[in-house]
Design a protein around this motif. Structure first.
Motif, PDB file in Angstrom:
ATOM      1  N   PRO A   1       0.811  -1.216   0.000  1.00 42.48           N
ATOM      2  CA  PRO A   1       0.000   0.000   0.000  1.00 42.48           C
ATOM      3  C   PRO A   1       0.846   1.269   0.000  1.00 42.48           C
ATOM      4  O   PRO A   1       0.457   2.274  -0.602  1.00 42.48           O
ATOM      5  CB  PRO A   1      -0.823  -0.126   1.287  1.00 42.48           C
ATOM      6  CG  PRO A   1      -0.891  -1.592   1.553  1.00 42.48           C
ATOM      7  CD  PRO A   1       0.435  -2.132   1.086  1.00 42.48           C
TER       8      PRO A   1
ATOM      9  N   GLY B   1       0.361   3.652  -3.030  1.00 44.09           N
ATOM     10  CA  GLY B   1      -0.277   4.896  -2.609  1.00 44.09           C
ATOM     11  C   GLY B   1       0.583   6.110  -2.881  1.00 44.09           C
ATOM     12  O   GLY B   1       0.077   7.156  -3.321  1.00 44.09           O
TER      13      GLY B   1
ATOM     14  N   ASP C   1      -0.550   9.142  -5.181  1.00 48.47           N
ATOM     15  CA  ASP C   1      -0.626  10.478  -4.582  1.00 48.47           C
ATOM     16  C   ASP C   1       0.254  11.471  -5.333  1.00 48.47           C
ATOM     17  O   ASP C   1      -0.065  12.667  -5.420  1.00 48.47           O
ATOM     18  CB  ASP C   1      -0.184  10.436  -3.113  1.00 48.47           C
ATOM     19  CG  ASP C   1      -1.201   9.778  -2.203  1.00 48.47           C
ATOM     20  OD1 ASP C   1      -2.311   9.482  -2.670  1.00 48.47           O
ATOM     21  OD2 ASP C   1      -0.881   9.555  -1.017  1.00 48.47           O
TER      22      ASP C   1
ATOM     23  N   SER D   1      -4.971  -1.617  -2.919  1.00 51.06           N
ATOM     24  CA  SER D   1      -4.043  -0.541  -2.579  1.00 51.06           C
ATOM     25  C   SER D   1      -4.234   0.675  -3.474  1.00 51.06           C
ATOM     26  O   SER D   1      -3.818   1.781  -3.121  1.00 51.06           O
ATOM     27  CB  SER D   1      -2.601  -1.029  -2.695  1.00 51.06           C
ATOM     28  OG  SER D   1      -2.326  -2.065  -1.772  1.00 51.06           O
ATOM     29  N   SER D   2      -4.875   0.480  -4.625  1.00 54.21           N
ATOM     30  CA  SER D   2      -5.070   1.581  -5.567  1.00 54.21           C
ATOM     31  C   SER D   2      -6.441   2.226  -5.447  1.00 54.21           C
ATOM     32  O   SER D   2      -6.731   3.189  -6.169  1.00 54.21           O
ATOM     33  CB  SER D   2      -4.876   1.079  -7.010  1.00 54.21           C
ATOM     34  OG  SER D   2      -5.942   0.249  -7.421  1.00 54.21           O
ATOM     35  N   LYS D   3      -7.281   1.722  -4.545  1.00 56.37           N
ATOM     36  CA  LYS D   3      -8.649   2.233  -4.416  1.00 56.37           C
ATOM     37  C   LYS D   3      -8.960   2.610  -2.969  1.00 56.37           C
ATOM     38  O   LYS D   3      -8.472   1.982  -2.030  1.00 56.37           O
ATOM     39  CB  LYS D   3      -9.653   1.190  -4.906  1.00 56.37           C
ATOM     40  CG  LYS D   3      -9.511   0.866  -6.394  1.00 56.37           C
ATOM     41  CD  LYS D   3     -10.598  -0.069  -6.871  1.00 56.37           C
ATOM     42  CE  LYS D   3     -10.421  -0.400  -8.352  1.00 56.37           C
ATOM     43  NZ  LYS D   3     -10.514   0.801  -9.208  1.00 56.37           N
ATOM     44  N   TYR D   4      -9.781   3.635  -2.836  1.00 57.18           N
ATOM     45  CA  TYR D   4     -10.202   4.095  -1.524  1.00 57.18           C
ATOM     46  C   TYR D   4     -11.323   3.198  -0.972  1.00 57.18           C
ATOM     47  O   TYR D   4     -12.013   2.520  -1.748  1.00 57.18           O
ATOM     48  CB  TYR D   4     -10.716   5.533  -1.607  1.00 57.18           C
ATOM     49  CG  TYR D   4      -9.657   6.562  -1.935  1.00 57.18           C
ATOM     50  CD1 TYR D   4      -8.654   6.877  -1.017  1.00 57.18           C
ATOM     51  CD2 TYR D   4      -9.668   7.249  -3.147  1.00 57.18           C
ATOM     52  CE1 TYR D   4      -7.686   7.832  -1.307  1.00 57.18           C
ATOM     53  CE2 TYR D   4      -8.706   8.210  -3.442  1.00 57.18           C
ATOM     54  CZ  TYR D   4      -7.722   8.493  -2.524  1.00 57.18           C
ATOM     55  OH  TYR D   4      -6.773   9.439  -2.811  1.00 57.18           O
TER      56      TYR D   4
ATOM     57  N   ARG E   1      -6.676   2.288   0.147  1.00 56.23           N
ATOM     58  CA  ARG E   1      -5.783   3.411  -0.116  1.00 56.23           C
ATOM     59  C   ARG E   1      -6.072   4.514   0.887  1.00 56.23           C
ATOM     60  O   ARG E   1      -7.220   4.897   1.113  1.00 56.23           O
ATOM     61  CB  ARG E   1      -5.997   3.937  -1.539  1.00 56.23           C
ATOM     62  CG  ARG E   1      -5.130   5.144  -1.888  1.00 56.23           C
ATOM     63  CD  ARG E   1      -5.407   5.636  -3.301  1.00 56.23           C
ATOM     64  NE  ARG E   1      -4.690   6.877  -3.558  1.00 56.23           N
ATOM     65  CZ  ARG E   1      -4.853   7.627  -4.653  1.00 56.23           C
ATOM     66  NH1 ARG E   1      -5.703   7.233  -5.594  1.00 56.23           N
ATOM     67  NH2 ARG E   1      -4.166   8.757  -4.802  1.00 56.23           N
ATOM     68  N   SER E   2      -5.026   5.040   1.498  1.00 58.30           N
ATOM     69  CA  SER E   2      -5.182   6.123   2.467  1.00 58.30           C
ATOM     70  C   SER E   2      -5.418   7.435   1.742  1.00 58.30           C
ATOM     71  O   SER E   2      -4.801   7.707   0.704  1.00 58.30           O
ATOM     72  CB  SER E   2      -3.923   6.223   3.333  1.00 58.30           C
ATOM     73  OG  SER E   2      -4.008   7.313   4.228  1.00 58.30           O
ATOM     74  N   TYR E   3      -6.299   8.269   2.296  1.00 59.77           N
ATOM     75  CA  TYR E   3      -6.655   9.516   1.621  1.00 59.77           C
ATOM     76  C   TYR E   3      -5.622  10.595   1.897  1.00 59.77           C
ATOM     77  O   TYR E   3      -5.419  11.014   3.037  1.00 59.77           O
ATOM     78  CB  TYR E   3      -8.025  10.011   2.065  1.00 59.77           C
ATOM     79  CG  TYR E   3      -8.505  11.185   1.240  1.00 59.77           C
ATOM     80  CD1 TYR E   3      -9.074  10.976  -0.015  1.00 59.77           C
ATOM     81  CD2 TYR E   3      -8.353  12.489   1.683  1.00 59.77           C
ATOM     82  CE1 TYR E   3      -9.491  12.034  -0.797  1.00 59.77           C
ATOM     83  CE2 TYR E   3      -8.771  13.557   0.902  1.00 59.77           C
ATOM     84  CZ  TYR E   3      -9.335  13.328  -0.334  1.00 59.77           C
ATOM     85  OH  TYR E   3      -9.741  14.376  -1.111  1.00 59.77           O
TER      86      TYR E   3
ATOM     87  N   ASP F   1     -11.030   6.451  -7.971  1.00 56.92           N
ATOM     88  CA  ASP F   1     -11.136   5.010  -8.171  1.00 56.92           C
ATOM     89  C   ASP F   1     -11.477   4.678  -9.615  1.00 56.92           C
ATOM     90  O   ASP F   1     -10.972   3.703 -10.187  1.00 56.92           O
ATOM     91  CB  ASP F   1     -12.197   4.414  -7.251  1.00 56.92           C
ATOM     92  CG  ASP F   1     -11.756   4.340  -5.792  1.00 56.92           C
ATOM     93  OD1 ASP F   1     -10.564   4.598  -5.514  1.00 56.92           O
ATOM     94  OD2 ASP F   1     -12.599   4.017  -4.940  1.00 56.92           O
TER      95      ASP F   1
ATOM     96  N   CYS G   1      -4.736  -0.015 -12.659  1.00 55.62           N
ATOM     97  CA  CYS G   1      -3.869  -0.917 -11.907  1.00 55.62           C
ATOM     98  C   CYS G   1      -3.571  -2.150 -12.751  1.00 55.62           C
ATOM     99  O   CYS G   1      -4.486  -2.896 -13.127  1.00 55.62           O
ATOM    100  CB  CYS G   1      -4.523  -1.316 -10.586  1.00 55.62           C
ATOM    101  SG  CYS G   1      -3.523  -2.445  -9.581  1.00 55.62           S
TER     102      CYS G   1
END
Length: 239
Positions: free
Chosen positions: A65, A69, A73, A96-99, A105-107, A124, A129
């Protein structure tokens, strides 16, 4: 429609920008084997964006992640994730590529929020990916890997795949037939699942051949390789 990309191994934003102005569909920064760190990745993605013609991809160093991420980012449109063996590995890469609720995925969109998002659902939908098929286990599980929901596509690392099918070195002619069969299997698995399938190539002629075989996208060589080839050719001509 087929896509053609270019591979960047050097931390050289000025040359990356020039490459991105040529009309490639994407330019991929290599953080696994390339000579690029985090700062170089950010500069490289900014150079690709400045050119305004190509998508910025990053091959991350590992399926974590943190790696995925940070690339997203920083503004990558897509990530290529190496050394994927299983469905579980693939699910981790996609998540890991999606919220949330579709991933973890961390915002903290940073640069990506300027173009992709910053609304999580929009991000998203836009982020791509890809996972690499390049290991014995990855090849054995390729049909199930291609069927993972949310996966954009698979990407062949031909050097490692050649070793995976028994080659003594990349391009070993002794395993040419089994290597070709592996490529056919990967293309078929991707087509059945309705996902993209790409491959790394040595140059434009090689890329054209792979696209004619049924690959939907192909990456061409690298800036480092072409710099050396061009310099060597000029030296030969001068002498």
């Amino acid at each position: 429609m087929s896509a053609i990309g270019y591979w960047v191994a050097l931390d050289s934003p000025v040359s990356t920008e020039r490459i991105a102005r040529l009309g490639y569909d994407y330019v991929c920064l290599d953080l696994q084997h390339g000579l690029i760190g985090y700062d170089g990745m950010v500069r490289g993605l900014m150079a690709i964006d400045a050119a305004g013609l190509s998508k910025g991809y990053v091959r991350v160093g590992a399926n974590t992640p943190l790696e995925i991420g940070r690339a997203l980012d920083a503004g990558a449109v897509g990530v290529i994730v190496p050394l994927v063996d299983t469905v579980e590995d693939t699910v981790r890469a996609v998540a890991s590529s999606k919220y949330p609720p579709h991933g973890f995925r961390s915002y903290g969109p940073m640069r990506s929020g300027l173009r992709i998002g910053p609304v999580p659902a929009a991000a998203d939908a836009a982020v791509e990916c890809f996972v690499m098929i390049e290991t014995p286990a990855g090849l054995a599980n390729v049909e199930a890997i291609c069927a993972v929901p949310g996966l954009t596509g698979v990407y062949v690392g031909p050097s490692d795949l050649c070793l995976a099918v028994g080659g003594a070195y990349p391009g070993d002619p002794a395993v040419a037939d089994v290597f070709a069969a592996a490529l056919t299997r990967i293309r078929a698995a991707a087509a059945a699942a309705g996902v993209a399938v790409g491959i790394h190539t040595s140059g434009g002629t090689d890329a054209a051949g792979r696209l004619a075989e049924g690959f939907t996208f192909a990456s061409i060589s690298s800036d480092l390789t072409h710099l050396e080839q061009a310099a060597a050719e000029h030296l030969r001509a001068a002498r």
